[in-house]
Design a protein around this motif. Structure first.
Motif, PDB file in Angstrom:
ATOM      1  N   SER A   1      -6.532  -1.372   2.713  1.00 38.61           N
ATOM      2  CA  SER A   1      -5.669  -0.207   2.529  1.00 38.61           C
ATOM      3  C   SER A   1      -5.556   0.176   1.061  1.00 38.61           C
ATOM      4  O   SER A   1      -5.633   1.358   0.703  1.00 38.61           O
ATOM      5  CB  SER A   1      -4.277  -0.475   3.109  1.00 38.61           C
ATOM      6  OG  SER A   1      -4.340  -0.663   4.507  1.00 38.61           O
ATOM      7  N   LEU A   2      -5.374  -0.824   0.197  1.00 37.02           N
ATOM      8  CA  LEU A   2      -5.217  -0.540  -1.229  1.00 37.02           C
ATOM      9  C   LEU A   2      -6.476   0.102  -1.809  1.00 37.02           C
ATOM     10  O   LEU A   2      -6.395   1.100  -2.543  1.00 37.02           O
ATOM     11  CB  LEU A   2      -4.889  -1.829  -1.982  1.00 37.02           C
ATOM     12  CG  LEU A   2      -3.504  -2.431  -1.705  1.00 37.02           C
ATOM     13  CD1 LEU A   2      -3.407  -3.835  -2.284  1.00 37.02           C
ATOM     14  CD2 LEU A   2      -2.390  -1.552  -2.280  1.00 37.02           C
ATOM     15  N   CYS A   3      -7.640  -0.431  -1.472  1.00 31.74           N
ATOM     16  CA  CYS A   3      -8.897   0.118  -1.995  1.00 31.74           C
ATOM     17  C   CYS A   3      -9.185   1.500  -1.418  1.00 31.74           C
ATOM     18  O   CYS A   3      -9.729   2.369  -2.107  1.00 31.74           O
ATOM     19  CB  CYS A   3     -10.047  -0.843  -1.718  1.00 31.74           C
ATOM     20  SG  CYS A   3      -9.984  -2.362  -2.681  1.00 31.74           S
TER      21      CYS A   3
ATOM     22  N   PRO B   1       0.805  -1.216   0.000  1.00 27.70           N
ATOM     23  CA  PRO B   1       0.000   0.000   0.000  1.00 27.70           C
ATOM     24  C   PRO B   1       0.844   1.275   0.000  1.00 27.70           C
ATOM     25  O   PRO B   1       0.526   2.233  -0.720  1.00 27.70           O
ATOM     26  CB  PRO B   1      -0.829  -0.122   1.281  1.00 27.70           C
ATOM     27  CG  PRO B   1      -0.960  -1.597   1.487  1.00 27.70           C
ATOM     28  CD  PRO B   1       0.370  -2.148   1.062  1.00 27.70           C
ATOM     29  N   ALA B   2       1.921   1.286   0.784  1.00 25.50           N
ATOM     30  CA  ALA B   2       2.780   2.473   0.835  1.00 25.50           C
ATOM     31  C   ALA B   2       3.431   2.727  -0.516  1.00 25.50           C
ATOM     32  O   ALA B   2       3.516   3.877  -0.980  1.00 25.50           O
ATOM     33  CB  ALA B   2       3.839   2.304   1.919  1.00 25.50           C
ATOM     34  N   ALA B   3       3.902   1.658  -1.159  1.00 26.60           N
ATOM     35  CA  ALA B   3       4.535   1.812  -2.472  1.00 26.60           C
ATOM     36  C   ALA B   3       3.519   2.245  -3.520  1.00 26.60           C
ATOM     37  O   ALA B   3       3.838   3.035  -4.429  1.00 26.60           O
ATOM     38  CB  ALA B   3       5.196   0.506  -2.878  1.00 26.60           C
ATOM     39  N   PHE B   4       2.308   1.735  -3.418  1.00 26.46           N
ATOM     40  CA  PHE B   4       1.241   2.150  -4.337  1.00 26.46           C
ATOM     41  C   PHE B   4       0.980   3.643  -4.215  1.00 26.46           C
ATOM     42  O   PHE B   4       0.991   4.379  -5.210  1.00 26.46           O
ATOM     43  CB  PHE B   4      -0.023   1.344  -4.053  1.00 26.46           C
ATOM     44  CG  PHE B   4      -1.287   1.884  -4.665  1.00 26.46           C
ATOM     45  CD1 PHE B   4      -1.299   2.403  -5.950  1.00 26.46           C
ATOM     46  CD2 PHE B   4      -2.488   1.856  -3.955  1.00 26.46           C
ATOM     47  CE1 PHE B   4      -2.477   2.893  -6.525  1.00 26.46           C
ATOM     48  CE2 PHE B   4      -3.656   2.333  -4.516  1.00 26.46           C
ATOM     49  CZ  PHE B   4      -3.649   2.861  -5.796  1.00 26.46           C
ATOM     50  N   GLU B   5       0.791   4.095  -2.988  1.00 27.58           N
ATOM     51  CA  GLU B   5       0.479   5.521  -2.804  1.00 27.58           C
ATOM     52  C   GLU B   5       1.624   6.411  -3.260  1.00 27.58           C
ATOM     53  O   GLU B   5       1.394   7.477  -3.845  1.00 27.58           O
ATOM     54  CB  GLU B   5       0.125   5.800  -1.345  1.00 27.58           C
ATOM     55  CG  GLU B   5      -0.417   7.198  -1.116  1.00 27.58           C
ATOM     56  CD  GLU B   5      -1.307   7.294   0.095  1.00 27.58           C
ATOM     57  OE1 GLU B   5      -2.263   8.100   0.064  1.00 27.58           O
ATOM     58  OE2 GLU B   5      -1.061   6.578   1.080  1.00 27.58           O
ATOM     59  N   ALA B   6       2.856   5.962  -3.044  1.00 27.02           N
ATOM     60  CA  ALA B   6       4.017   6.744  -3.468  1.00 27.02           C
ATOM     61  C   ALA B   6       4.155   6.803  -4.983  1.00 27.02           C
ATOM     62  O   ALA B   6       4.844   7.681  -5.513  1.00 27.02           O
ATOM     63  CB  ALA B   6       5.288   6.166  -2.856  1.00 27.02           C
TER      64      ALA B   6
ATOM     65  N   CYS C   1     -13.486 -10.247  -5.981  1.00 20.46           N
ATOM     66  CA  CYS C   1     -14.695  -9.434  -5.789  1.00 20.46           C
ATOM     67  C   CYS C   1     -14.385  -8.050  -5.217  1.00 20.46           C
ATOM     68  O   CYS C   1     -15.280  -7.323  -4.830  1.00 20.46           O
ATOM     69  CB  CYS C   1     -15.696 -10.172  -4.905  1.00 20.46           C
ATOM     70  SG  CYS C   1     -15.180 -10.359  -3.190  1.00 20.46           S
ATOM     71  N   PHE C   2     -13.091  -7.692  -5.187  1.00 19.28           N
ATOM     72  CA  PHE C   2     -12.700  -6.374  -4.686  1.00 19.28           C
ATOM     73  C   PHE C   2     -12.490  -5.422  -5.871  1.00 19.28           C
ATOM     74  O   PHE C   2     -12.061  -5.816  -6.946  1.00 19.28           O
ATOM     75  CB  PHE C   2     -11.423  -6.472  -3.861  1.00 19.28           C
ATOM     76  CG  PHE C   2     -11.552  -7.351  -2.646  1.00 19.28           C
ATOM     77  CD1 PHE C   2     -11.958  -6.829  -1.425  1.00 19.28           C
ATOM     78  CD2 PHE C   2     -11.297  -8.704  -2.726  1.00 19.28           C
ATOM     79  CE1 PHE C   2     -12.096  -7.637  -0.308  1.00 19.28           C
ATOM     80  CE2 PHE C   2     -11.418  -9.534  -1.625  1.00 19.28           C
ATOM     81  CZ  PHE C   2     -11.830  -8.996  -0.404  1.00 19.28           C
ATOM     82  N   GLY C   3     -12.765  -4.175  -5.670  1.00 19.94           N
ATOM     83  CA  GLY C   3     -12.517  -3.194  -6.719  1.00 19.94           C
ATOM     84  C   GLY C   3     -13.585  -3.168  -7.791  1.00 19.94           C
ATOM     85  O   GLY C   3     -14.690  -3.705  -7.640  1.00 19.94           O
TER      86      GLY C   3
END
Length: 374
Positions: A139-141, A111-116, A170-172
């Motif tokens: 966190s990712l969603c 999640p941290a790398a995604f947001e960055a 079923c996420f996203g």
């Protein structure tokens, strides 16, 4: 001594019966019956409103991006550790893949790398459930929603995995699956796209059939699109496999339990992790070996000498010649430390559904010959 395969399906008389019936009956006015039944049954199993059977998971990713309006000038975040099929469709639509690091424990997108990795051009994120492991979906969603980014869940390797009780896929906004011959549920080749969004479902139906609206009988195409359909024979095989899904998943869990018993306490070796709130389907039992035992290629060679097939943990996408020279790979070695560290030391151990306990014991003995004598 027989060679132990790294992957493969479980096929019974039920599958033979279904495919034979499709060969005999799935023509004329019955041409789409198995496809419709498979799509409806799969959607019900996953808990999605809509499902579309396709020739591959790659085509499902391609259609997902197109339906979401991703194109030139856009960026799509994808984990650096995954098969290139997760990222190639980003290039198909003219967008730019942005490679983000994985979490050291789950081996899935951090999640941290995604947001960055998010910029003003980020249109979507492809979250990969690697080897059946589940990431921190909450966190990712949440990050994606906060930034207005579409979420595509690549559950190619994770049918039957769960996060907080909900099944993978079923996420996203969209979920996609693979039914390749190596997967837990197979149609030989094939894939499935699932979504709760009617707008995406309707768009995918047009895009997968040469730009024709469903029900068109005049061959009057509205646009140039794609030929992405699953055959009735594949759908029949998938429908039979889906009826056995709990049996297939239980076999995967049993195979991993044998490995955990044999190698769970082996020094210098880490097997698929147990993640809070997540349940893996253990598509591929994977070992991360300490550097003192050599890198993955030497370990794979040592196992092969003992009649045991294995596969390398995916090398970082940013390290592949396919992406050489692209601006998006600049700095990935420094940023994506987990992808590069784990990618060099990981090996997929035999996980075929035909394995028995004696096979796993033999693999474990071979692994111990590496970890205890080097």
């Amino acid at each position: 001594m027989d060679r132990i395969p790294v992957a493969g399906p479980s096929i019974t008389e039920l599958e033979v019966e279904y495919v034979t019936r499709a060969v005999r009956t799935a023509w004329y006015d019955q041409a789409n019956v198995f496809n419709q039944d498979f799509e409806e049954a799969f959607a019900a199993y996953i808990g999605a409103r809509h499902a579309v059977a396709l020739p591959s998971c790659t085509s499902a990713l391609h259609l997902s991006l197109l339906a979401l309006g991703v194109g030139p000038g856009d960026e799509v975040v994808v984990p650096d550790s995954t098969w290139i099929a997760s990222s190639a469709p980003i290039s198909y639509v003219g967008a730019t893949p942005v490679f983000a690091d994985i979490d050291a424990r789950s081996w899935c997108l951090s999640p941290a790398a995604f947001e960055a990795s998010i910029s003003s051009r980020t249109k979507a994120v492809i979250v990969v459930d690697l080897y059946g492991n589940m990431p921190d979906m909450d966190s990712l969603c949440s990050i994606a929603q906060r930034h207005g980014i579409a979420v595509i869940e690549d559950a190619a390797e994770a049918i039957g995995s769960r996060y907080k009780g909900r099944l993978a896929g079923c996420f996203g906004d969209v979920g996609v699956f693979s039914f390749h011959g190596s997967k837990t549920l197979t149609t030989g080749e094939g894939g499935m796209l699932v979504t709760d969004r009617r707008d995406l479902f309707d768009r995918v139906l047009v895009l997968r059939d040469h730009g024709r609206k469903p029900g068109d009988r005049m061959f009057f195409n509205d646009e140039v699109a794609y030929k992405y359909k699953m055959s009735s024979l594949q759908a029949a095989l998938g429908l039979a496999q889906l009826q056995r899904i709990e049996e297939l998943l239980e076999r995967k869990r049993q195979i991993f339990a044998w490995y955990r018993r044999e190698l769970g306490d082996e020094a210098g070796l880490v097997l698929n992790p147990d993640i809070p709130d997540a349940t893996s389907s253990y598509w591929m039992v994977t070992g991360i070996f300490d550097r003192i035992f050599g890198q993955k290629d030497s370990i794979i060679s040592a196992l092969a000498e003992q009649g045991i097939d294995s596969r390398p943990f995916f090398s970082p996408l940013s390290s592949l010649p396919a992406y050489r020279g692209q601006k998006s790979v600049a700095g990935c070695i420094e940023r994506n430390v987990n992808s590069y560290a784990i990618g060099s030391q990981g090996v997929n151990l035999p996980s075929a559904l035909c394995l028995n306990e004696a096979d796993v014991v033999r693999v474990a003995e071979a692994v111990r010959s590496i970890t205890r004598h080097r």
